[in-house]
Write an enzyme that holds these catalytic residues in place. Sequence first.
Site, PDB file in Angstrom:
ATOM      1  N   HIS A 222      30.530  64.965  -8.491  1.00 55.57           N
ATOM      2  CA  HIS A 222      30.364  63.679  -7.830  1.00 55.57           C
ATOM      3  C   HIS A 222      31.488  63.375  -6.844  1.00 55.57           C
ATOM      4  O   HIS A 222      31.212  63.007  -5.704  1.00 55.57           O
ATOM      5  CB  HIS A 222      30.158  62.518  -8.808  1.00 55.57           C
ATOM      6  CG  HIS A 222      29.896  61.265  -8.049  1.00 55.57           C
ATOM      7  ND1 HIS A 222      28.690  60.995  -7.464  1.00 55.57           N
ATOM      8  CD2 HIS A 222      30.723  60.268  -7.664  1.00 55.57           C
ATOM      9  CE1 HIS A 222      28.784  59.870  -6.773  1.00 55.57           C
ATOM     10  NE2 HIS A 222      30.002  59.408  -6.887  1.00 55.57           N
ATOM     11  N   TYR A 226      32.066  62.416  -2.396  1.00 56.15           N
ATOM     12  CA  TYR A 226      32.977  61.488  -1.736  1.00 56.15           C
ATOM     13  C   TYR A 226      33.998  62.206  -0.879  1.00 56.15           C
ATOM     14  O   TYR A 226      34.478  61.671   0.121  1.00 56.15           O
ATOM     15  CB  TYR A 226      33.605  60.511  -2.740  1.00 56.15           C
ATOM     16  CG  TYR A 226      32.620  59.397  -2.932  1.00 56.15           C
ATOM     17  CD1 TYR A 226      32.584  58.351  -2.028  1.00 56.15           C
ATOM     18  CD2 TYR A 226      31.633  59.471  -3.907  1.00 56.15           C
ATOM     19  CE1 TYR A 226      31.617  57.384  -2.109  1.00 56.15           C
ATOM     20  CE2 TYR A 226      30.660  58.506  -3.995  1.00 56.15           C
ATOM     21  CZ  TYR A 226      30.657  57.465  -3.089  1.00 56.15           C
ATOM     22  OH  TYR A 226      29.683  56.518  -3.149  1.00 56.15           O
ATOM     23  N   HIS A 373      17.234  62.792  -0.668  1.00 55.05           N
ATOM     24  CA  HIS A 373      18.359  61.860  -0.727  1.00 55.05           C
ATOM     25  C   HIS A 373      19.619  62.458  -0.100  1.00 55.05           C
ATOM     26  O   HIS A 373      20.236  61.853   0.761  1.00 55.05           O
ATOM     27  CB  HIS A 373      18.624  61.456  -2.183  1.00 55.05           C
ATOM     28  CG  HIS A 373      19.967  60.840  -2.402  1.00 55.05           C
ATOM     29  ND1 HIS A 373      20.268  59.575  -1.959  1.00 55.05           N
ATOM     30  CD2 HIS A 373      21.091  61.306  -2.993  1.00 55.05           C
ATOM     31  CE1 HIS A 373      21.521  59.294  -2.264  1.00 55.05           C
ATOM     32  NE2 HIS A 373      22.044  60.335  -2.896  1.00 55.05           N
ATOM     33  N   PHE A 374      19.976  63.696  -0.512  1.00 55.23           N
ATOM     34  CA  PHE A 374      21.263  64.148   0.037  1.00 55.23           C
ATOM     35  C   PHE A 374      21.132  64.758   1.419  1.00 55.23           C
ATOM     36  O   PHE A 374      22.142  65.015   2.066  1.00 55.23           O
ATOM     37  CB  PHE A 374      22.053  65.021  -0.946  1.00 55.23           C
ATOM     38  CG  PHE A 374      21.410  66.299  -1.360  1.00 55.23           C
ATOM     39  CD1 PHE A 374      21.253  67.344  -0.485  1.00 55.23           C
ATOM     40  CD2 PHE A 374      20.981  66.452  -2.668  1.00 55.23           C
ATOM     41  CE1 PHE A 374      20.677  68.528  -0.882  1.00 55.23           C
ATOM     42  CE2 PHE A 374      20.402  67.631  -3.076  1.00 55.23           C
ATOM     43  CZ  PHE A 374      20.243  68.676  -2.184  1.00 55.23           C
ATOM     44  N   HIS A 375      19.896  64.964   1.884  1.00 55.85           N
ATOM     45  CA  HIS A 375      19.808  65.274   3.317  1.00 55.85           C
ATOM     46  C   HIS A 375      19.994  64.014   4.156  1.00 55.85           C
ATOM     47  O   HIS A 375      20.279  64.117   5.351  1.00 55.85           O
ATOM     48  CB  HIS A 375      18.503  65.993   3.662  1.00 55.85           C
ATOM     49  CG  HIS A 375      18.561  67.456   3.311  1.00 55.85           C
ATOM     50  ND1 HIS A 375      18.360  67.921   2.046  1.00 55.85           N
ATOM     51  CD2 HIS A 375      18.848  68.555   4.059  1.00 55.85           C
ATOM     52  CE1 HIS A 375      18.507  69.241   2.024  1.00 55.85           C
ATOM     53  NE2 HIS A 375      18.808  69.653   3.232  1.00 55.85           N
ATOM     54  N   ARG A 438      12.163  70.100  -6.926  1.00 48.09           N
ATOM     55  CA  ARG A 438      13.107  70.698  -5.991  1.00 48.09           C
ATOM     56  C   ARG A 438      13.361  72.130  -6.435  1.00 48.09           C
ATOM     57  O   ARG A 438      12.888  72.556  -7.486  1.00 48.09           O
ATOM     58  CB  ARG A 438      14.419  69.907  -5.972  1.00 48.09           C
ATOM     59  CG  ARG A 438      15.215  70.016  -7.256  1.00 48.09           C
ATOM     60  CD  ARG A 438      16.484  69.197  -7.230  1.00 48.09           C
ATOM     61  NE  ARG A 438      17.522  69.829  -6.410  1.00 48.09           N
ATOM     62  CZ  ARG A 438      18.831  69.555  -6.517  1.00 48.09           C
ATOM     63  NH1 ARG A 438      19.242  68.680  -7.412  1.00 48.09           N
ATOM     64  NH2 ARG A 438      19.713  70.149  -5.755  1.00 48.09           N
ATOM     65  N   ARG A 439      14.076  72.880  -5.642  1.00 46.65           N
ATOM     66  CA  ARG A 439      14.486  74.236  -5.984  1.00 46.65           C
ATOM     67  C   ARG A 439      13.311  75.071  -6.452  1.00 46.65           C
ATOM     68  O   ARG A 439      13.331  75.654  -7.538  1.00 46.65           O
ATOM     69  CB  ARG A 439      15.536  74.187  -7.079  1.00 46.65           C
ATOM     70  CG  ARG A 439      16.819  73.576  -6.600  1.00 46.65           C
ATOM     71  CD  ARG A 439      17.875  73.606  -7.653  1.00 46.65           C
ATOM     72  NE  ARG A 439      19.193  73.563  -7.046  1.00 46.65           N
ATOM     73  CZ  ARG A 439      20.324  73.545  -7.734  1.00 46.65           C
ATOM     74  NH1 ARG A 439      20.301  73.562  -9.019  1.00 46.65           N
ATOM     75  NH2 ARG A 439      21.465  73.515  -7.115  1.00 46.65           N
TER      76      ARG A 439
HETATM   77  C1  HEM Z   1      17.722  72.816   9.691  1.00 47.05           C
HETATM   78  C2  HEM Z   1      18.191  71.903   8.896  1.00 47.05           C
HETATM   79  C3  HEM Z   1      17.919  71.872   7.422  1.00 47.05           C
HETATM   80  C4  HEM Z   1      16.768  72.194   6.764  1.00 47.05           C
HETATM   81  C5  HEM Z   1      15.455  72.607   7.381  1.00 47.05           C
HETATM   82  C6  HEM Z   1      17.023  72.059   5.352  1.00 47.05           C
HETATM   83  C7  HEM Z   1      16.108  72.292   4.351  1.00 47.05           C
HETATM   84  C8  HEM Z   1      16.357  72.270   3.006  1.00 47.05           C
HETATM   85  C9  HEM Z   1      15.387  72.424   1.959  1.00 47.05           C
HETATM   86  C10 HEM Z   1      13.906  72.628   2.178  1.00 47.05           C
HETATM   87  C11 HEM Z   1      16.043  72.365   0.769  1.00 47.05           C
HETATM   88  C12 HEM Z   1      15.472  72.368  -0.641  1.00 47.05           C
HETATM   89  C13 HEM Z   1      14.778  73.547  -1.060  1.00 47.05           C
HETATM   90  C14 HEM Z   1      14.406  73.519  -2.525  1.00 47.05           C
HETATM   91  O1  HEM Z   1      14.945  72.721  -3.318  1.00 47.05           O
HETATM   92  O2  HEM Z   1      13.535  74.331  -2.900  1.00 47.05           O
HETATM   93  C15 HEM Z   1      17.428  72.192   1.062  1.00 47.05           C
HETATM   94  C16 HEM Z   1      18.431  72.110   0.107  1.00 47.05           C
HETATM   95  C17 HEM Z   1      19.746  71.844   0.401  1.00 47.05           C
HETATM   96  N1  HEM Z   1      20.270  71.546   1.652  1.00 47.05           N
HETATM   97 FE1  HEM Z   1      19.303  71.592   3.403  1.00 47.05          FE
HETATM   98  N2  HEM Z   1      18.303  71.666   5.174  1.00 47.05           N
HETATM   99  C18 HEM Z   1      18.888  71.534   6.417  1.00 47.05           C
HETATM  100  C19 HEM Z   1      20.170  71.152   6.705  1.00 47.05           C
HETATM  101  C20 HEM Z   1      21.135  70.949   5.754  1.00 47.05           C
HETATM  102  C21 HEM Z   1      22.485  70.565   6.041  1.00 47.05           C
HETATM  103  C22 HEM Z   1      23.050  70.301   7.437  1.00 47.05           C
HETATM  104  C23 HEM Z   1      23.137  70.498   4.854  1.00 47.05           C
HETATM  105  C24 HEM Z   1      24.552  70.153   4.541  1.00 47.05           C
HETATM  106  C25 HEM Z   1      25.487  69.942   5.386  1.00 47.05           C
HETATM  107  C26 HEM Z   1      22.205  70.869   3.824  1.00 47.05           C
HETATM  108  C27 HEM Z   1      22.503  70.949   2.483  1.00 47.05           C
HETATM  109  C28 HEM Z   1      21.630  71.316   1.495  1.00 47.05           C
HETATM  110  C29 HEM Z   1      21.985  71.496   0.118  1.00 47.05           C
HETATM  111  C30 HEM Z   1      23.389  71.328  -0.489  1.00 47.05           C
HETATM  112  C31 HEM Z   1      20.805  71.839  -0.561  1.00 47.05           C
HETATM  113  C32 HEM Z   1      20.685  72.060  -2.064  1.00 47.05           C
HETATM  114  C33 HEM Z   1      20.477  73.463  -2.408  1.00 47.05           C
HETATM  115  C34 HEM Z   1      20.126  73.578  -3.866  1.00 47.05           C
HETATM  116  O3  HEM Z   1      19.397  72.729  -4.405  1.00 47.05           O
HETATM  117  O4  HEM Z   1      20.605  74.537  -4.487  1.00 47.05           O
HETATM  118  N3  HEM Z   1      20.982  71.126   4.402  1.00 47.05           N
HETATM  119  N4  HEM Z   1      17.597  72.131   2.429  1.00 47.05           N
HETATM  120 CU   LIG Z   2      26.986  61.594  -8.016  1.00 48.98          CU
END
Ligand code: HEM
Ligand SMILES: [Cu+2]
Lengths: 552, 49
Positions: A222, A226, A373-375, A438-439
């Site tokens: 968490h 921050y 949410h975190f996007h 998710r995931r």
């Molecule tokens: C082209 C831009 C982006 C696309 C299309 C995208 C798409 C996605 C998708 C579809 C997932 C979830 C997949 C799943 O849970 O099966 C994901 C997870 C995630 N994204 Fe992005 N994202 C983008 C940009 C970003 C950026 C800029 C960040 C951070 C600076 C970010 C951080 C994360 C993180 C931390 C996860 C979690 C991974 C996990 O659950 O293990 N994403 N993203």
């Molecule tokens: Cu938290």
Amino acid sequence: MIAEKTGLSKADSRLVMSFMWVTFISLLIGGLMGLLQTLVRTGNFNLPFGIGYYQILTVHGVILGLVLTTFFIIGFQFALMAKTVGMTNKQRKWAWASFWVMLIGTIASAIMILLGKASVLYTFYAPLKAHPIFYFGLTFVVVGSWIACFVNFHQLYQWKKKHQGEHSPLLAFMVVINMLMWFICTLGVAATVLIQFIPWSLGLVGEINILVSRTLFWYFGHPLVYFWLLPAYMAWYAILPKIIGGKIFSDSLARLAFILFLIFSIPVGFHHQLLEPGIDPMWKYIQVVLTFAVIIPSLLTAFSMFATFEITGRQKGYTGLFGWFRHLPWKDVRFFAPFMGMVAFIPAGAGGIINASNQMNQVVHNTIWVTGHFHLTLATTVILTFFGITYWLVPVLTGRKIDKKINTLGMTQTIVWLVGMFFMSGSMHLAGLLGAPRRSAFSDYQGSAQAAEWIGYQYGQAIGGSILFIGILIMLYNFFYMTFKAPKGVEEFPIAEAPDGSEPTPLVLENWKLWIGITVVLIAFAYTIPFVDIIQNSPPGSPPFEWPIGNG
Amino acid sequence: MPSTNLKHQVEQEHSSSEPNLKGTLISVSVVGGFLVLSWLAVFGLFLAR
Ligand code: HEM
Ligand SMILES: [Cu+2]
């Protein structure tokens, strides 16, 4: 001469630019993975060459969530510290050491992920087992960041010695708060990696206590968010007022907000473990209450931003209830990008309060709502603010000017990002409320009726993801342009001042022992009893699993 | 322009000026209201399920 005016020497600039290079290379690699994820999730696209979904998802999460953020933040903070309190040659040597240690760690972990030996996602939950080098790499990243912590602490310490009885510059104060929080929270992740994961992945011990490892992870996880957010707040509080031609609303309020973030960001990790059996519900409740305390400094920030805008506008002669809104420099990307980040933080914050509420967590837990949410928080609020910073920071570092072209491209980039995120994050939120996980790669769950409801939103995510990827390409072009092509010149390093005749900042706000003491006491209160309980009453540990994902 | 007049008056009363922050008050109230409404909406969903 350039150095004199901008306040950053060539040597400092080279250091910070190295961090920026890693940031933007990460953006390209990570963004491409994100695009592929959204395509896979439509069900109409298969990854080539036997690449696994969890492999690319690990790349995406690690490289964007951990690498891009940490490198940008530490580089940006070095720039702020060099500008406000200075950096000696010796400190710069250590700063370079932090860069190289972090980079070596990153490369080591990245190789393992790309080889398919560490498809454990960025949370590396046990009992999934990655190749030991993956954990060693992470350790290097954390140790490198600790070097940066101590360089920053030392910078402020030296400045204070020379300026007895004076307040530290606001930005330096904020950097030190952020690094203190980072140091305290990374102790948890370092403990689980060094004591639990590494011996277990090397086969030295047979089993791992899963609940202990997750608890230590979220003790870190968490405050991690921050750690991403506070540098954005630094820009909002202390840089944006200058860009809009105003002053800081209140130096004391800004410092108070940062202290509250330090105090309340750490003893709250259980809000990520609300559905975890084995933790006493009473302590989950206490940590949820502490979580809600973070709303206070967040709303202080919202108030402070509106007040800065309104006061500046009124000083410029704009009247009426909302006349001041018009004075804002809507066509200046250094303002527009972070401002849109602030706007995104309103739904993002609302989502956060929902996630942290015990009952509603059961509605959204492990659904793609959380990803939506975190996007918003990370990939919109924080990232758009970082982009907004980049538009002046990189020219300052390379001795160039922001020209009309880059401003226009930046505005376009911001709008493309917002549109893409509206579709992607919006679809994620809605699909999540309908239960989409998710995931997870595509599945129709053997023709389940519920899964059929999600497919439209999966396409929505792919459309949004494709637009976002275009946004990434524009941003990379902007970065190259500002690094190599923009016209030479002197760009200002914008730092806002406190208003004339404002009350002096109370000295208690800089009583480090007091605030660190309260932080430690609160952590001890929130974690000691439940943690002892977890250790004493845990079920047997788990052997490692390298299959079906992990190290297959 | 009632708001500037008000500001003037206040300025004369105190030595340091109190800024007019009506727009800020309304803006933060709207943000707060949005937080409460979205919370209630999902809470409704929780109760309905
Ligand atoms: C082209 C831009 C982006 C696309 C299309 C995208 C798409 C996605 C998708 C579809 C997932 C979830 C997949 C799943 O849970 O099966 C994901 C997870 C995630 N994204 Fe992005 N994202 C983008 C940009 C970003 C950026 C800029 C960040 C951070 C600076 C970010 C951080 C994360 C993180 C931390 C996860 C979690 C991974 C996990 O659950 O293990 N994403 N993203
Ligand atoms: Cu938290």
